[in-house]
Design a protein around this motif. Structure first.
Motif, PDB file in Angstrom:
ATOM      1  N   ALA A 110      -9.713  -1.665   5.326  1.00 35.78           N
ATOM      2  CA  ALA A 110      -8.653  -2.766   5.028  1.00 35.78           C
ATOM      3  C   ALA A 110      -8.739  -4.360   5.630  1.00 35.78           C
ATOM      4  O   ALA A 110      -8.092  -5.338   5.305  1.00 35.78           O
ATOM      5  N   CYS A 112       1.009  -1.410   0.046  1.00 38.54           N
ATOM      6  CA  CYS A 112      -0.237   0.283  -0.031  1.00 38.54           C
ATOM      7  C   CYS A 112       0.794   1.138  -0.178  1.00 38.54           C
ATOM      8  O   CYS A 112       2.308   0.776  -0.151  1.00 38.54           O
ATOM      9  N   ASP A 152      -8.145   2.879   1.875  1.00 39.08           N
ATOM     10  CA  ASP A 152      -7.298   3.419   3.914  1.00 39.08           C
ATOM     11  C   ASP A 152      -8.091   3.766   4.672  1.00 39.08           C
ATOM     12  O   ASP A 152      -8.201   5.212   5.171  1.00 39.08           O
ATOM     13  N   ARG A 176      -3.647  -1.347   5.198  1.00 42.86           N
ATOM     14  CA  ARG A 176      -4.506  -2.257   4.617  1.00 42.86           C
ATOM     15  C   ARG A 176      -3.617  -3.447   3.952  1.00 42.86           C
ATOM     16  O   ARG A 176      -2.939  -4.529   4.008  1.00 42.86           O
TER      17      ARG A 176
END
Length: 192
Positions: free
Chosen positions: A146, A10, A141, A16
């Motif tokens: 996530a 990420c 995000d 994430r």
């Protein structure tokens, strides 16, 4: 235990990629996680003033820094909980562009990160002529997304690991996955 070697990437290697990293480790996969950003950025007390750190700064140090700045605020917005999870997985956020490891599959969590990974491969010469599947699934995000994204990535990697010939099966596998999860999937093959 699968012999598939996976990277999850990420922007900051905080939310994430780390959530997916945690899920994949629990399932027995050989996994690493990275970020592609210039700095590790976390929300600050105001939207225009994020907390920025260098890659390689320990999760412990970031945790302690946020505790000192405003323990209540960073507890309520979940950052301290996230950092606590992260420091149980590995010492610090790592930058993808400086890693020397070779993976079978690299999964990115947003199109901009996917583009940065592709750009990195394009900026260097292939030495080993070893293919790597680069796959993107967009994940917002935030903590909830996530977690959902980690379930999706875990499911995707599990299906990949079950393939006897991933190079041959990946297009069909990802097409089926895309239909099931209703999220667009990008993928390509790059070479180490």
């Amino acid at each position: 235990m699968s012999d598939l070697y996976v990277a999850v990437v990420c922007s900051s290697n905080m939310n994430r990629s780390m959530e997916a990293h945690a899920f994949l480790v629990k399932k027995g996969f050989n996994v690493k996680s990275y970020g592609t950003g210039e700095k590790v950025k976390l929300p600050g007390a105001s939207a225009d003033r994020p907390n920025c750190y260098e890659f390689g700064v320990l999760y412990d140090e970031i945790y302690n820094d946020l505790m000192e700045k405003d323990k209540n605020y960073y507890t309520q917005n979940g950052l301290l909980h996230m950092l606590d999870r992260n420091r149980r997985i590995k010492p610090c956020p790592e930058k993808f562009q400086v890693c020397n490891e070779r993976f079978d599959v690299i999964i990115t969590c947003e199109e901009r990160v996917y583009d940065q990974v592709i750009e990195w491969f394009g900026s260097r010469r292939s030495i080993y002529n070893q293919p790597v599947h680069v796959v993107n699934i967009d994940i917002q995000d935030n903590h909830e997304e996530a977690t959902i994204g980690a379930f999706l990535i875990s499911d995707m990697v599990t299906k990949m690991a079950q393939s006897d010939d991933l190079d041959n099966d990946i297009d069909e596998l990802l097409h089926e996955f895309e239909s099931k999860c209703h999220r667009p999937i990008l993928n390509c093959i790059m070479f180490y």
